[in-house]
Motif scaffolding. Structure first.
Motif, PDB file in Angstrom:
ATOM      1  N   ILE A 734     -21.514  81.914  31.429  1.00 31.73           N
ATOM      2  CA  ILE A 734     -20.224  81.591  32.046  1.00 31.73           C
ATOM      3  C   ILE A 734     -20.389  81.827  33.544  1.00 31.73           C
ATOM      4  O   ILE A 734     -20.712  82.938  33.993  1.00 31.73           O
ATOM      5  CB  ILE A 734     -19.096  82.494  31.505  1.00 31.73           C
ATOM      6  N   ASP A 735     -20.158  80.756  34.333  1.00 33.36           N
ATOM      7  CA  ASP A 735     -20.322  80.830  35.790  1.00 33.36           C
ATOM      8  C   ASP A 735     -18.990  81.230  36.444  1.00 33.36           C
ATOM      9  O   ASP A 735     -17.921  80.965  35.881  1.00 33.36           O
ATOM     10  CB  ASP A 735     -20.770  79.446  36.290  1.00 33.36           C
ATOM     11  N   ASP A 736     -19.065  81.833  37.618  1.00 35.11           N
ATOM     12  CA  ASP A 736     -17.857  82.229  38.393  1.00 35.11           C
ATOM     13  C   ASP A 736     -16.893  83.065  37.548  1.00 35.11           C
ATOM     14  O   ASP A 736     -15.676  82.880  37.583  1.00 35.11           O
ATOM     15  CB  ASP A 736     -17.104  80.984  38.920  1.00 35.11           C
ATOM     16  N   PHE A 737     -17.450  83.977  36.723  1.00 35.92           N
ATOM     17  CA  PHE A 737     -16.591  84.710  35.782  1.00 35.92           C
ATOM     18  C   PHE A 737     -15.622  85.609  36.537  1.00 35.92           C
ATOM     19  O   PHE A 737     -15.966  86.255  37.527  1.00 35.92           O
ATOM     20  CB  PHE A 737     -17.449  85.550  34.823  1.00 35.92           C
ATOM     21  N   GLY A 738     -14.379  85.670  36.015  1.00 34.34           N
ATOM     22  CA  GLY A 738     -13.349  86.540  36.586  1.00 34.34           C
ATOM     23  C   GLY A 738     -12.344  85.800  37.431  1.00 34.34           C
ATOM     24  O   GLY A 738     -11.311  86.359  37.811  1.00 34.34           O
ATOM     25  N   LEU A 755     -22.978  86.439  31.508  1.00 32.75           N
ATOM     26  CA  LEU A 755     -21.820  86.278  32.404  1.00 32.75           C
ATOM     27  C   LEU A 755     -22.318  86.342  33.835  1.00 32.75           C
ATOM     28  O   LEU A 755     -23.090  87.232  34.196  1.00 32.75           O
ATOM     29  CB  LEU A 755     -20.792  87.392  32.186  1.00 32.75           C
ATOM     30  N   LYS A 756     -21.880  85.388  34.671  1.00 29.21           N
ATOM     31  CA  LYS A 756     -22.231  85.429  36.092  1.00 29.21           C
ATOM     32  C   LYS A 756     -20.984  85.823  36.881  1.00 29.21           C
ATOM     33  O   LYS A 756     -19.996  85.063  36.900  1.00 29.21           O
ATOM     34  CB  LYS A 756     -22.774  84.062  36.544  1.00 29.21           C
ATOM     35  N   VAL A 757     -21.037  86.994  37.486  1.00 31.45           N
ATOM     36  CA  VAL A 757     -19.877  87.527  38.226  1.00 31.45           C
ATOM     37  C   VAL A 757     -19.700  86.715  39.508  1.00 31.45           C
ATOM     38  O   VAL A 757     -20.655  86.513  40.271  1.00 31.45           O
ATOM     39  CB  VAL A 757     -20.092  89.020  38.552  1.00 31.45           C
ATOM     40  N   ASP A 758     -18.447  86.255  39.737  1.00 34.14           N
ATOM     41  CA  ASP A 758     -18.187  85.418  40.906  1.00 34.14           C
ATOM     42  C   ASP A 758     -18.502  86.153  42.209  1.00 34.14           C
ATOM     43  O   ASP A 758     -18.264  87.356  42.347  1.00 34.14           O
ATOM     44  CB  ASP A 758     -16.713  84.979  40.895  1.00 34.14           C
ATOM     45  N   ARG A 759     -19.046  85.405  43.179  1.00 30.42           N
ATOM     46  CA  ARG A 759     -19.497  85.988  44.459  1.00 30.42           C
ATOM     47  C   ARG A 759     -18.355  86.690  45.219  1.00 30.42           C
ATOM     48  O   ARG A 759     -18.598  87.606  45.983  1.00 30.42           O
ATOM     49  CB  ARG A 759     -20.161  84.920  45.325  1.00 30.42           C
ATOM     50  N   SER A 760     -17.094  86.262  44.972  1.00 26.96           N
ATOM     51  CA  SER A 760     -15.974  86.869  45.704  1.00 26.96           C
ATOM     52  C   SER A 760     -15.829  88.360  45.352  1.00 26.96           C
ATOM     53  O   SER A 760     -15.453  89.179  46.200  1.00 26.96           O
ATOM     54  CB  SER A 760     -14.674  86.128  45.405  1.00 26.96           C
ATOM     55  N   VAL A 794     -25.056  88.756  35.472  1.00 23.24           N
ATOM     56  CA  VAL A 794     -25.738  88.346  36.702  1.00 23.24           C
ATOM     57  C   VAL A 794     -24.716  88.421  37.837  1.00 23.24           C
ATOM     58  O   VAL A 794     -23.635  87.835  37.727  1.00 23.24           O
ATOM     59  CB  VAL A 794     -26.288  86.910  36.599  1.00 23.24           C
ATOM     60  N   ALA A 795     -25.050  89.122  38.909  1.00 24.24           N
ATOM     61  CA  ALA A 795     -24.167  89.168  40.069  1.00 24.24           C
ATOM     62  C   ALA A 795     -24.586  88.076  41.046  1.00 24.24           C
ATOM     63  O   ALA A 795     -25.755  87.985  41.436  1.00 24.24           O
ATOM     64  CB  ALA A 795     -24.257  90.533  40.739  1.00 24.24           C
ATOM     65  N   GLU A 796     -23.628  87.201  41.456  1.00 33.39           N
ATOM     66  CA  GLU A 796     -23.920  86.106  42.380  1.00 33.39           C
ATOM     67  C   GLU A 796     -23.556  86.524  43.811  1.00 33.39           C
ATOM     68  O   GLU A 796     -22.650  87.330  44.021  1.00 33.39           O
ATOM     69  CB  GLU A 796     -23.108  84.859  42.012  1.00 33.39           C
ATOM     70  N   GLY A 797     -24.232  85.929  44.787  1.00 32.15           N
ATOM     71  CA  GLY A 797     -23.857  86.105  46.194  1.00 32.15           C
ATOM     72  C   GLY A 797     -24.192  87.472  46.768  1.00 32.15           C
ATOM     73  O   GLY A 797     -23.459  87.984  47.623  1.00 32.15           O
ATOM     74  N   VAL A 798     -25.300  88.079  46.316  1.00 33.88           N
ATOM     75  CA  VAL A 798     -25.717  89.392  46.841  1.00 33.88           C
ATOM     76  C   VAL A 798     -26.320  89.174  48.231  1.00 33.88           C
ATOM     77  O   VAL A 798     -27.319  88.459  48.366  1.00 33.88           O
ATOM     78  CB  VAL A 798     -26.740  90.072  45.897  1.00 33.88           C
ATOM     79  N   GLU A 799     -25.713  89.830  49.246  1.00 31.53           N
ATOM     80  CA  GLU A 799     -26.168  89.586  50.619  1.00 31.53           C
ATOM     81  C   GLU A 799     -26.558  90.868  51.367  1.00 31.53           C
ATOM     82  O   GLU A 799     -27.113  90.794  52.471  1.00 31.53           O
ATOM     83  CB  GLU A 799     -25.069  88.857  51.406  1.00 31.53           C
ATOM     84  N   THR A 800     -26.226  92.079  50.795  1.00 29.42           N
ATOM     85  CA  THR A 800     -26.556  93.333  51.521  1.00 29.42           C
ATOM     86  C   THR A 800     -27.284  94.294  50.596  1.00 29.42           C
ATOM     87  O   THR A 800     -27.141  94.224  49.360  1.00 29.42           O
ATOM     88  CB  THR A 800     -25.277  94.024  52.028  1.00 29.42           C
ATOM     89  N   GLU A 801     -28.021  95.188  51.212  1.00 26.59           N
ATOM     90  CA  GLU A 801     -28.738  96.224  50.456  1.00 26.59           C
ATOM     91  C   GLU A 801     -27.726  97.125  49.734  1.00 26.59           C
ATOM     92  O   GLU A 801     -27.969  97.587  48.624  1.00 26.59           O
ATOM     93  CB  GLU A 801     -29.590  97.085  51.411  1.00 26.59           C
TER      94      GLU A 801
END
Length: 838
Positions: A734-738, A755-760, A794-801
């Protein structure tokens, strides 16, 4: 060879003119003329008509006195004169001479006019018998035992002896071993000269010429020919005279051979006849059993024969058809020109093929495929016609049905998109010449999906048929109403003078289509949203007019449905850009402008690549690389998403297989799946073909679905499809979940494993200790819920450490984002994998 030798016509064997004389001619004068011409017979004619014949043999009866030789010829001639037609074959003449015991025969033409005399000599001396004569010796012939008389015997006694013993020649002995011969020809010479007295030895020819009996009959014949003789002696090896060979002896041999030849020819003819009858019986069986109707006629079309298939097809029994004319079957549908052309081709080429309407006995018309051939005799003359035909009415109806289905909608009977587009182009061409306007209307039914979902497709189909009929009756016969598919209809209105007239038509359509549909106890209400574009005001080509009407229809829907909108220029800023993009997107597929970029997913604990997501990009020739959020929504609306989705799936599977073959283990290939693709009838078959063609195992493939699509209820179509995909071993995420309607209970019923957690939410993870941010709280809740259901996250949109550390602490399984790897072309993927692993 044998048959040809005796096949010569006797008319060709006659040499020289006919020797004839009147009945009053004295015997002596007739004999003198015969002697001068060396003829063995003279024909007696009265007024040009033959009345008798006098031959050398008859001369034996003449007495030795002056009175006898001066009597008229008619007193001693033979009558009637035997005749043979000039066309008689040589062999037949030989048999006739033998059976009738004659040596002369008068040859006449077809009118009975005398042409000449045919003699025994002519038969033997002709070329015909040569083959037989070469094969035989003299001793095999019929030899007459010579009657030998003394040279002193009076001539009159010698003639009497010849007459009594029916001899054509007699041998005269002069001394031991010395012989002469007296022949009928010698007698004629003596009659002519009046010298029938004295001893016979004075008148005989001497010496008697003789041949050895071992010589061939051909050699004997040549000897007689060269020496102008008709008799030759035959001696044995010791030189003793053993026989006399004359022409009748040679002829009897020829007769025997000819009769044998005749028997062989008859036997061969009988065998050929038996074979011919067998062939005819076989032809009859074929004629009787063939499924094609067969009719044989004379040159005037009179029916001579038909087969059972003819009766089955036409209804006419054989006894009704035979004797009638083939016009019996005429339908009256073909013109006189048609038949004239048909007969012309039949006469020129000898055959004709084509389709023709005919009429059965019961009056029913049928279309037949007809083949007519000319039947000729051995001389090439046309004698009959053979017609073979088969009923192709049903086949033609099926062909016409298929042709109709290619241009019409099967449910409503309206023209389909193909035919509508064709008519639109034609109407624009007419309007260009006439200077009038053309309107294109795009009609979409509001909330029609609700009827299908609540009452079933059969009720939906009934409603569509009613609406199609209402649309058709709301416009003129010359206007076109088409169904493009689903609940979308288009109308083409021609010859418009005033644009206000189009608005009136649209208003009328809304009223008629919106009227209640009665179905049993139920009342159905379906309202239309109508978009209108005009030629030449809005566009100059059909495709753009259709697109503009479509967009105007969406404007009508946005304005609250059940209304109509004209396409207007203010739409051009945003709407025209969409139209332009959609048009270019059509070409993008054809021109191979789409490319795939790949973004890896990583295991949060180990940092290894565990999956790759395929992301479509558009390499536009002018705009450069177009992001998916700019063109995917347009593709979804225009149904282009189906072919684009198929291309993405095939290309991603191909690349995945290539990486596996290179030894690069990327985990799973993840591909986004749209709602339109899922609802497309051919999706599963297409998927099977792609996996089969590329050789990618199903376990290496993952489909990503947006949450709102996965949670759709009612109808059960999507749910059934997802279970089918899972059964094949394909992973589902499931994409953009939540972001949507998150029903955890419904999620349990679906075969989803990721489940792919939405980047927001990932972006909302705070910069504090990671516990206070709203994003962090939601991510922690989703991970906990997923763990309880046994799902990977899966967490999407990871941009920072910092985000990465939080995810590791929360127990999130995988991560994807710019911090780890940006989307990249396939060629950069392996380099990045090595770099990241290091």
């Amino acid at each position: 060879m044998h048959h040809h030798t005796l096949d010569v016509e006797i008319g060709r064997l006659i040499s020289g003119p006919l020797l004839d004389c009147p009945p009053s001619t004295p015997i002596r004068d007739a004999a003198r003329r015969m002697a001068e011409r060396r003829c063995s017979a003279i024909v007696v004619t009265d007024g040009g008509r033959p009345v008798g014949i006098w031959t050398e043999h008859d001369a034996l009866a003449v007495d030795d006195d002056q009175a006898a030789s001066h009597r008229p010829i008619e007193t001693v001639m033979s009558r009637p004169v035997r005749t043979l037609p000039a066309s008689t074959r040589l062999g037949d003449a030989a048999v006739h001479f033998r059976s009738e015991r004659v040596r002369h025969c008068l040859v006449v033409d077809d009118e009975g006019k005398s042409l000449g005399i045919l003699t025994q000599t002519d038969l033997v001396m002709s070329q015909g018998p040569e083959f037989f004569l070469r094969m035989k010796r003299i001793e095999s012939a019929t030899l007459s035992i010579p009657s030998v008389i003394d040279a002193a015997l009076p001539t009159a006694d010698a003639l009497r002896l010849m007459r009594e013993q029916q001899m054509s020649a007699i041998v005269v002995a002069y001394g031991p071993g010395e012989y002469g011969i007296l022949t009928e020809r010698d007698v004629i010479r003596l009659v002519a000269a009046g010298q029938l007295h004295g001893p016979v030895g004075e008148h005989a020819s001497r010496p008697l010429r003789a041949l050895p009996r071992q010589q061939s009959l051909y050699a004997a014949r040549q000897y007689l020919l060269e020496n102008r003789l008709r008799h030759v002696g035959v001696h044995d090896e010791d030189g003793r005279l053993v026989g006399l060979l004359d022409l009748s002896g040679i002829l009897s041999n020829i007769e025997y051979e000819y009769v044998r030849e005749l028997q062989t020819a008859l036997r061969e003819r009988d065998e050929a006849l038996v074979q011919s009858r067998a062939n005819l019986r076989l032809a009859d069986r074929v004629l009787e059993s063939t499924h094609d109707a067969v009719m044989i006629t004379d040159l005037e079309g009179g029916i001579l024969r038909v087969n059972p298939a003819f009766t089955r097809l036409t209804g006419y029994a054989a006894e009704e058809a035979v004797g009638a004319n083939a016009r019996l079957l005429s339908s009256g549908r073909q013109s006189a020109t048609f038949y004239r052309d048909m007969w012309h081709e039949l006469r020129e080429k000898g055959h004709w093929k084509g389709e023709i309407w005919n009429r059965r006995k019961d009056g029913a018309l049928y279309l037949e495929y007809l083949s007519i051939s000319t039947i000729r005799d051995p001389d090439g003359n046309c004698t009959h016609y053979a017609a073979i035909f088969t009923d192709i009415t049903q086949r033609r109806q099926a062909e016409e049905r298929l042709a109709w289905l290619a241009t019409h909608d099967a449910l409503t009977g309206l023209p389909n998109r193909t035919l509508f587009t064709e008519r639109l182009d034609q109407s624009i061409a007419r309007a260009r010449r006439s200077g009038k306007r053309v309107a294109v209307m795009f009609v979409d039914l509001d909330r029609f999906k609700l009827i299908n979902d609540t009452m079933g497709h059969s009720v939906g189909d009934e409603a569509l048929a009613v609406i199609a009929s209402r649309l058709k009756h709301a416009v003129r016969e010359t206007d076109t109403v088409a169904r493009l598919g689903g609940d979308e209809f288009t109308l083409l209105i021609e010859d418009i003078d005033d644009i206000r007239h189009v608005g009136q038509i649209a208003q009328s359509l809304m009223e008629q289509v919106g009227a209640a549909i009665h179905r049993g106890e139920h009342l159905l209400f379906v309202t239309p949203s109508i978009g209108i574009s005009m030629y030449p005001d809005d566009a100059l080509d059909g495709r753009r007019l259709l697109m503009q009407a479509d967009h105007a229809m969406y404007e009508a829907k946005d304005a609250g449905k059940n209304s109509f909108r004209f396409f207007t220029a203010p739409m051009t800023s945003s709407a025209m850009e969409r139209i332009r993009l959609e048009s270019e997107l059509h070409n993008a597929l054809l021109s191979n402008e789409l490319v795939l970029y790949y973004q890896p997913e990583f295991d949060v604990k180990t940092g290894e690549i565990v999956g790759v997501e395929a992301l479509v990009r558009w390499q536009h020739p002018q705009r450069g690389l177009v992001a998916p959020d700019q063109f995917i929504p347009i593709a979804e609306e225009s149904a282009l998403i189906v072919p684009i989705g198929a291309w993405v799936l095939r290309e991603a599977c191909r690349q995945a297989r290539a990486w596996l073959d290179e030894g690069f283990d990327f985990g799973r290939m993840s591909v986004n799946l749209s709602g339109r693709q899922c609802r497309h009838d051919g999706f599963l078959l297409e998927l099977s073909n792609i996996l089969s063609e590329t050789g990618l195992p199903a376990s290496r493939l993952q489909f990503e679905l947006v949450e709102s699509m996965a949670m759709m209820t009612g109808g059960g179509g999507i749910e059934t499809l997802l279970h089918e995909l899972a059964a094949r071993g394909i992973s589902l995420a499931i994409d953009d979940f939540g972001t949507g309607y998150s029903s955890f209970t419904y999620l349990q019923a679906l075969p989803v494993d990721t489940l792919k957690v939405d980047r927001s939410f990932v972006a909302g993870i705070g910069s504090d200790d990671g516990n206070g941010s709203s994003g962090g709280t939601i991510v922690r809740a989703i991970v906990a819920m997923a763990k309880s259901l046994g799902l990977a996250v899966v967490a999407e949109g990871v941009e920072t450490e910092q985000q990465m550390r939080f995810l590791a602490a929360t127990g999130c399984d995988r991560a994807q984002g710019f911090l780890l790897a940006r989307p990249m072309p396939a060629r950069e993927m392996r380099r990045a994998a090595w770099r990241l692993a290091a």
